[in-house]
Design an enzyme around this catalytic site. Structure first.
Site: not given
Ligand code: MV4
Length: 449
Positions: A116, A158, A164-165, A292, A295
């Site tokens: 990332k 992060k 995916g969290g 990829r 879904v």
């Molecule tokens: C974030 C965010 C808020 N601020 N980054 C969740 C998974 C990963 N792909 C990145 N994610 C997030 N990054 C910053 N700087 C909030 C999320 C996030 C989220 C993002 C997309 C879809 C659902 C989510 C659910 C919780 C948090």
């Protein structure tokens, strides 16, 4: 064009790929674990090879066994689908070394977007907006505290190997920083064997909006518009739609341009997705790239009226794409029907499907590998079907989805159908006013049959 494609996957996506291959006159090979011998992908493919026991590590994730199946069937390409080995750079590299086309980007592109911090640096260079942050890996707590103070709380920690969290923490203030730093690092180390961490400003109540892109082997990249993916629970998407009720044409053009720039910056080849976070002021930020087929690709297929798997196979075979972007001419929505119980925290509910009646009719599409009498194995993903509806407007699409959900009968196991019925009735959802936190406060007790 390819002569024979081996599908390194199972379930609905394996079937989905077989269907397009048949239409293109390409022979297909299914691989399967002993848990899947009654699966439709095994029956519908021209050939099928059992590659091992149920555990993914000994079957769908086992590269030597898959390469042996490629070899004995004389396949000239491999389609990885989604999940399993779809974003495994080593697998893409091994295919290339064996002279078998991996239907997807090169190993180097997968690596670049899989890390990332590297992906973010690449986007900054390309002029794609990213969330303000540390601009690289942070070496220790002391440096992290300093950077967080500079950014201003709340911040997000992060993992560079994440997505995916996993390995992700929201830090409300300085006092909580050290403990959350340590737990994120530990989680990242355990999950990815890589505890590299970076920091970003926390974007509040964001929407998750992603752009479908496609690139060919001649440096051409276009976008196929967006999908709204904010309806998710614990990073599992449950509903996706296109167009997003939040985007106007001006924002769509801006984000689409950024998505194309993102793809061009790595000479992207194949179908891919650029994920953005969008805040309530319509600021958007690159979040991740998925290298990829996803879904939720049928949502895009329905609104632009093109077969994305066919386009994906064509670019992999070296056929050029057209130079123009595609825009939605319809509204489409997908409900993921999972073998899970929404009244019990979406607990998996594998087992025998005693009766199955799919929704049908005008504007209704169901992508599924299950049937009455089929047993959902406990070893894999719990998605058993995707119900996709399309109509002229979002309102009509929701009405059609409600009608289709009422027709959809699955007995013997619990499914997410009752959740989707409750969601379709929800006023905030119906008015398009929701973000990624929507399901945090949803009353799942309404999910009664
Ligand atoms: C974030 C965010 C808020 N601020 N980054 C969740 C998974 C990963 N792909 C990145 N994610 C997030 N990054 C910053 N700087 C909030 C999320 C996030 C989220 C993002 C997309 C879809 C659902 C989510 C659910 C919780 C948090």
């Amino acid at each position: 064009m390819f002569n024979k494609i081996l599908i390194a996957n199972r379930g609905e996506i394996a079937l989905r790929i077989i269907r397009t291959c048949k239409e293109m006159g390409i022979k297909t090979v299914a691989i399967y674990s002993t848990a899947d011998k009654e699966s439709l992908h095994v029956r519908f493919a021209d050939e099928a090879v059992c590659i091992g026991p149920p555990a993914s590590s000994e079957s769908y994730l086992n590269i030597p066994r898959i390469m042996a199946a490629v070899e004995i069937t004389n396949s000239d390409a491999v389609h990885p689908g989604y999940g399993f080995l779809a974003e495994n750079d080593k697998f893409a590299e091994i295919c290339q070394q064996y002279g078998v086309k991996f239907i997807g980007p090169t190993a180097e592109m997968i690596r670049k977007m899989g890390d990332k911090v590297t992906a973010k640096e690449t986007m900054i260079k390309a002029g794609v907006p990213v969330v303000p942050g540390s601009g690289g890996l942070v070496k220790d707590v002391q440096q992290g505290l300093k950077i967080a103070k500079g950014i201003g709380y709340p911040v997000m920690i992060k993992a560079t190997a994440g997505g995916g969290g996993k390995g992700m923490r929201v830090v409300p203030g300085e006092e909580e920083f050290e403990a959350l730093w340590n737990s994120a690092k530990q989680e990242a180390k355990a999950a990815f064997g890589n505890d590299g961490i970076y920091i970003e400003k926390f974007v509040e109540e964001p929407r998750h909006i992603e752009f479908q892109i496609i690139g060919d082997q001649f440096g051409r990249v276009i976008h196929l518009s967006e999908r709204e993916c904010s309806i998710q629970r614990r990073h599992q998407k449950l509903v996706e739609e296109s167009p997003s009720p939040f985007l106007d044409q001006e924002l769509r053009d801006k984000m689409g341009d950024a998505a194309v720039k993102a793809g061009k910056s790595i000479n992207y080849e194949g179908v891919g997705t650029i994920e953005f976070l969008v805040d309530k002021h319509k600021n958007f930020y690159f979040m991740e790239m998925n290298t990829r087929i996803q879904v939720e690709h049928p949502v895009t297929e329905e609104v632009i009226d093109h077969d994305l798997i066919k386009e994906q196979i064509k670019v992999a075979a070296g056929i050029a794409i057209s130079g123009k972007n595609y825009y939605p001419t319809m509204h489409a929505m997908e409900c993921r029907i999972n073998a899970e119980d929404p009244l019990n925290g979406f607990r998996p509910s594998p087992g025998k499907i005693t009766s199955f009646h799919s929704a049908k009719g005008h504007g209704v599409r169901v992508d599924t590998h299950v049937y009455a009498g089929y047993s959902v194995p406990p070893f894999y993903d719990s998605m058993i079907a995707k119900l996709i509806c399309k109509a002229q407007t979002r309102e009509e699409c929701i009405k059609k989805m409600q009608r289709a959900l009422d027709e959809f009968v699955v007995e013997g196991i619990k499914t997410t159908v009752p959740f989707h019925k409750a969601l379709m009735k929800n006023e905030a959802f119906r008015s398009g006013k929701f973000d990624t936190s929507f399901l945090n406060t949803f009353d799942f007790e309404q999910c009664v049959e």
